[in-house]
Design a protein around this motif. Sequence first.
Motif, PDB file in Angstrom:
ATOM      1  N   ASP A  42       0.890  -1.220   0.005  1.00 11.45           N
ATOM      2  CA  ASP A  42       0.040   0.209   0.077  1.00 11.45           C
ATOM      3  C   ASP A  42       0.809   1.195  -0.054  1.00 11.45           C
ATOM      4  OD1 ASP A  42      -2.871  -0.664  -0.025  1.00 11.45           O
ATOM      5  OD2 ASP A  42      -2.234  -1.783   1.617  1.00 11.45           O
ATOM      6  N   CYS A  43       0.410   1.991  -0.690  1.00 12.25           N
ATOM      7  CA  CYS A  43       1.443   3.595  -0.908  1.00 12.25           C
ATOM      8  C   CYS A  43       0.599   4.643  -0.579  1.00 12.25           C
ATOM      9  CB  CYS A  43       1.818   3.430  -2.446  1.00 12.25           C
ATOM     10  SG  CYS A  43       2.785   2.011  -3.129  1.00 12.25           S
ATOM     11  N   VAL A  44       1.307   5.393   0.405  1.00  7.62           N
ATOM     12  CA  VAL A  44       0.902   6.814   0.731  1.00  7.62           C
ATOM     13  C   VAL A  44       1.599   7.607  -0.124  1.00  7.62           C
ATOM     14  CG1 VAL A  44       0.332   8.170   2.761  1.00  7.62           C
ATOM     15  CG2 VAL A  44       0.446   5.614   2.975  1.00  7.62           C
ATOM     16  N   ILE A  45       1.014   8.415  -1.140  1.00  5.45           N
ATOM     17  CA  ILE A  45       1.339   9.171  -1.973  1.00  5.45           C
ATOM     18  C   ILE A  45       1.056  10.833  -1.579  1.00  5.45           C
ATOM     19  CG2 ILE A  45       1.815   9.906  -4.451  1.00  5.45           C
ATOM     20  CD1 ILE A  45       0.637   7.042  -5.380  1.00  5.45           C
ATOM     21  N   PHE A  46       2.261  11.425  -1.123  1.00  6.98           N
ATOM     22  CA  PHE A  46       2.051  12.698  -0.612  1.00  6.98           C
ATOM     23  C   PHE A  46       2.263  13.711  -1.626  1.00  6.98           C
ATOM     24  CE2 PHE A  46       2.893  10.956   3.585  1.00  6.98           C
ATOM     25  CZ  PHE A  46       1.713  11.069   4.137  1.00  6.98           C
ATOM     26  N   GLY A  47       1.585  15.061  -1.700  1.00  7.57           N
ATOM     27  CA  GLY A  47       1.731  15.985  -2.695  1.00  7.57           C
ATOM     28  C   GLY A  47       1.649  17.302  -1.920  1.00  7.57           C
ATOM     29  N   PHE A  48       1.947  18.412  -2.484  1.00  6.33           N
ATOM     30  CA  PHE A  48       1.910  19.895  -1.790  1.00  6.33           C
ATOM     31  C   PHE A  48       1.225  20.655  -2.893  1.00  6.33           C
ATOM     32  CE2 PHE A  48       3.344  23.892  -0.025  1.00  6.33           C
ATOM     33  CZ  PHE A  48       2.848  23.694   1.100  1.00  6.33           C
ATOM     34  N   HIS A  49       0.165  21.221  -2.675  1.00  8.55           N
ATOM     35  CA  HIS A  49      -0.565  22.049  -3.541  1.00  8.55           C
ATOM     36  C   HIS A  49      -1.199  23.212  -2.985  1.00  8.55           C
ATOM     37  CE1 HIS A  49      -2.156  23.530  -7.373  1.00  8.55           C
ATOM     38  NE2 HIS A  49      -3.326  23.127  -7.034  1.00  8.55           N
TER      39      HIS A  49
ATOM     40  N   PHE B 228       6.685   0.594   7.244  1.00  6.44           N
ATOM     41  CA  PHE B 228       6.198  -0.376   8.220  1.00  6.44           C
ATOM     42  C   PHE B 228       5.350  -1.364   7.562  1.00  6.44           C
ATOM     43  CE2 PHE B 228       3.267  -1.215  11.741  1.00  6.44           C
ATOM     44  CZ  PHE B 228       4.412  -0.811  12.784  1.00  6.44           C
ATOM     45  N   VAL B 229       5.221  -2.461   8.167  1.00  7.94           N
ATOM     46  CA  VAL B 229       4.278  -3.637   7.928  1.00  7.94           C
ATOM     47  C   VAL B 229       3.288  -3.776   8.759  1.00  7.94           C
ATOM     48  CG1 VAL B 229       4.444  -6.221   7.821  1.00  7.94           C
ATOM     49  CG2 VAL B 229       6.577  -4.833   7.091  1.00  7.94           C
ATOM     50  N   PHE B 230       2.085  -3.681   8.256  1.00  5.33           N
ATOM     51  CA  PHE B 230       0.747  -3.848   9.040  1.00  5.33           C
ATOM     52  C   PHE B 230       0.634  -5.513   9.040  1.00  5.33           C
ATOM     53  CE2 PHE B 230       1.638   0.309   7.408  1.00  5.33           C
ATOM     54  CZ  PHE B 230       1.232   1.089   8.583  1.00  5.33           C
ATOM     55  N   SER B 231       0.546  -5.931  10.208  1.00  5.16           N
ATOM     56  CA  SER B 231      -0.025  -7.339  10.282  1.00  5.16           C
ATOM     57  C   SER B 231      -0.857  -7.854  11.072  1.00  5.16           C
ATOM     58  CB  SER B 231       1.582  -8.298  10.528  1.00  5.16           C
ATOM     59  OG  SER B 231       2.152  -7.664  11.689  1.00  5.16           O
ATOM     60  N   HIS B 232      -1.710  -7.015  11.552  1.00  5.58           N
ATOM     61  CA  HIS B 232      -2.737  -7.428  12.879  1.00  5.58           C
ATOM     62  C   HIS B 232      -3.457  -8.694  12.528  1.00  5.58           C
ATOM     63  CE1 HIS B 232      -5.980  -7.029  15.778  1.00  5.58           C
ATOM     64  NE2 HIS B 232      -5.259  -6.048  16.390  1.00  5.58           N
ATOM     65  N   PRO B 233      -3.499  -9.569  13.451  1.00  6.40           N
ATOM     66  CA  PRO B 233      -3.963 -10.675  13.261  1.00  6.40           C
ATOM     67  C   PRO B 233      -5.646 -10.512  12.577  1.00  6.40           C
ATOM     68  CG  PRO B 233      -2.962 -10.893  15.370  1.00  6.40           C
ATOM     69  CD  PRO B 233      -3.010  -9.358  15.018  1.00  6.40           C
ATOM     70  N   GLU B 234      -6.163  -9.643  12.914  1.00  2.00           N
ATOM     71  CA  GLU B 234      -7.722  -9.519  12.580  1.00  2.00           C
ATOM     72  C   GLU B 234      -7.733  -8.620  11.165  1.00  2.00           C
ATOM     73  OE1 GLU B 234     -10.048  -7.601  15.194  1.00  2.00           O
ATOM     74  OE2 GLU B 234      -9.714  -9.193  16.901  1.00  2.00           O
TER      75      GLU B 234
ATOM     76  N   LEU C 133      -0.893  -9.468   4.959  1.00  2.00           N
ATOM     77  CA  LEU C 133      -0.066  -8.683   5.567  1.00  2.00           C
ATOM     78  C   LEU C 133       0.256  -7.502   4.490  1.00  2.00           C
ATOM     79  CD1 LEU C 133       2.772 -10.706   6.950  1.00  2.00           C
ATOM     80  CD2 LEU C 133       0.404 -10.212   7.939  1.00  2.00           C
ATOM     81  N   THR C 134       0.258  -6.341   4.913  1.00  2.00           N
ATOM     82  CA  THR C 134       0.642  -5.246   3.904  1.00  2.00           C
ATOM     83  C   THR C 134       1.794  -4.355   4.188  1.00  2.00           C
ATOM     84  OG1 THR C 134      -0.348  -3.621   2.259  1.00  2.00           O
ATOM     85  CG2 THR C 134      -0.756  -3.291   4.743  1.00  2.00           C
ATOM     86  N   VAL C 135       2.712  -4.137   3.453  1.00  2.00           N
ATOM     87  CA  VAL C 135       3.989  -3.355   3.454  1.00  2.00           C
ATOM     88  C   VAL C 135       3.590  -2.004   3.161  1.00  2.00           C
ATOM     89  CG1 VAL C 135       6.347  -3.038   2.988  1.00  2.00           C
ATOM     90  CG2 VAL C 135       5.355  -5.297   3.167  1.00  2.00           C
ATOM     91  N   GLY C 136       3.896  -0.902   3.907  1.00  2.00           N
ATOM     92  CA  GLY C 136       3.580   0.498   3.537  1.00  2.00           C
ATOM     93  C   GLY C 136       4.720   1.294   2.871  1.00  2.00           C
TER      94      GLY C 136
ATOM     95  N   ILE D 159      -2.705   3.174   8.162  1.00  2.00           N
ATOM     96  CA  ILE D 159      -1.506   3.293   7.494  1.00  2.00           C
ATOM     97  C   ILE D 159      -1.171   4.761   6.970  1.00  2.00           C
ATOM     98  CG2 ILE D 159      -0.570   2.488   5.248  1.00  2.00           C
ATOM     99  CD1 ILE D 159      -2.443   0.005   5.387  1.00  2.00           C
ATOM    100  N   LEU D 160      -2.276   5.670   6.722  1.00  2.00           N
ATOM    101  CA  LEU D 160      -1.975   6.956   6.238  1.00  2.00           C
ATOM    102  C   LEU D 160      -1.236   7.659   7.689  1.00  2.00           C
ATOM    103  CD1 LEU D 160      -4.389   8.819   4.183  1.00  2.00           C
ATOM    104  CD2 LEU D 160      -2.925   9.920   5.733  1.00  2.00           C
ATOM    105  N   ASP D 161      -1.802   7.519   8.724  1.00  2.00           N
ATOM    106  CA  ASP D 161      -1.555   8.216   9.947  1.00  2.00           C
ATOM    107  C   ASP D 161      -0.055   7.963  10.147  1.00  2.00           C
ATOM    108  OD1 ASP D 161      -3.991   9.447  10.173  1.00  2.00           O
ATOM    109  OD2 ASP D 161      -4.802   8.023  11.612  1.00  2.00           O
ATOM    110  N   THR D 162       0.041   6.674  10.144  1.00  2.00           N
ATOM    111  CA  THR D 162       1.470   5.981  10.222  1.00  2.00           C
ATOM    112  C   THR D 162       2.463   6.776   9.307  1.00  2.00           C
ATOM    113  OG1 THR D 162       0.612   3.866  11.236  1.00  2.00           O
ATOM    114  CG2 THR D 162       2.900   4.158  10.729  1.00  2.00           C
ATOM    115  N   ALA D 163       2.046   7.004   7.968  1.00  2.00           N
ATOM    116  CA  ALA D 163       2.778   7.409   7.174  1.00  2.00           C
ATOM    117  C   ALA D 163       3.416   9.046   7.384  1.00  2.00           C
ATOM    118  CB  ALA D 163       2.213   7.154   5.467  1.00  2.00           C
ATOM    119  N   LEU D 164       2.196   9.606   7.892  1.00  2.00           N
ATOM    120  CA  LEU D 164       2.413  10.985   8.077  1.00  2.00           C
ATOM    121  C   LEU D 164       3.325  11.240   9.196  1.00  2.00           C
ATOM    122  CD1 LEU D 164       1.536  14.145   7.608  1.00  2.00           C
ATOM    123  CD2 LEU D 164      -0.487  13.559   9.232  1.00  2.00           C
ATOM    124  N   GLN D 165       3.128  10.301  10.405  1.00  2.00           N
ATOM    125  CA  GLN D 165       4.307  10.463  11.507  1.00  2.00           C
ATOM    126  C   GLN D 165       5.482  10.114  10.940  1.00  2.00           C
ATOM    127  OE1 GLN D 165       2.646   7.489  14.332  1.00  2.00           O
ATOM    128  NE2 GLN D 165       0.609   8.768  14.756  1.00  2.00           N
ATOM    129  N   GLN D 166       5.746   9.209  10.061  1.00  2.00           N
ATOM    130  CA  GLN D 166       6.972   8.986   9.551  1.00  2.00           C
ATOM    131  C   GLN D 166       7.539  10.183   8.738  1.00  2.00           C
ATOM    132  OE1 GLN D 166       8.694   6.188  10.158  1.00  2.00           O
ATOM    133  NE2 GLN D 166      10.454   6.242   8.694  1.00  2.00           N
TER     134      GLN D 166
END
Length: 256
Positions: A25-32, A85-91, A119-122, A161-168
């Motif tokens: 999963d890709c979090v694509i940031f832009g500024f406009h 990050f790797v998102f791997s919650h059992p649920e 599992l998804t890799v961000g 995933i998006l919130d984690t990417a923003l923190q990163q």
Amino acid sequence: MSFEKEITHHYTKGHELYLRNISVDCVIFGFHNNELKVLLLKVKYADSWALPGGFILKEEHMDDAARRILKNRTGLHDIFMQQFFVFSHPERSTKATNQQFLKNVGVEMKESWMFERFLTVGYTALVDFSLVDPIPDLFSAACEWHNIHALPDMILDHRVILDTALQQLQSNLNYHPVGYNLLPEKFTMPELQKLYETILNRKLDRRNFQRKIIGTKILKKLNETKKGVAHKAPNYYKFDLKNYKKALQGGLGFEL
């Protein structure tokens, strides 16, 4: 091939082409317009949105899968990206979401590799907003930019995933070429400060910011000013990439 047949083929035969149980999963940031934005997909036959993502071909490197997905959604090559990050919650099962999608499409299916836990890799990606040509995928009705502080409902754990990417992104301001990748080639000092303020979600003192950023020696002042502004026209700057990369090794020194 009709849309229904294409969807059915993907849900029944996709595992022959792609690795099972793992996605990107890709979090694509832009500024406009002084806003930090993220590129999202409108899910077909639903009121929710999703991050651009996809699966990894059986003989494909994971980074290459991310690059392929980014190119397909933005039309761009050579995008700055970073696995975060790797998102791997059992649920973290996609079964209910995919069953609802198929029901909305009008396809009946009891079993599918897409119903399994994934599992998804961000990956974060930083792009020049003006160069992007947003392109939806097979499952999407639209591909659009959204203000990071005014987000719609999102599927699964995509908001997490998006919130984690923003923190990163915030933590990387001192050590990665965030400004270089999000701003156009030339920009004003107020535009650069607004980028930092938008990412950090707080105001910065103008004089302190200007003193610090000039002190890093990462900028080249151009003999050109911005036209059509109400007050004193600000100068344009560009990044000195050699100095920028050198400065990032030790950190820019901004309080985050």
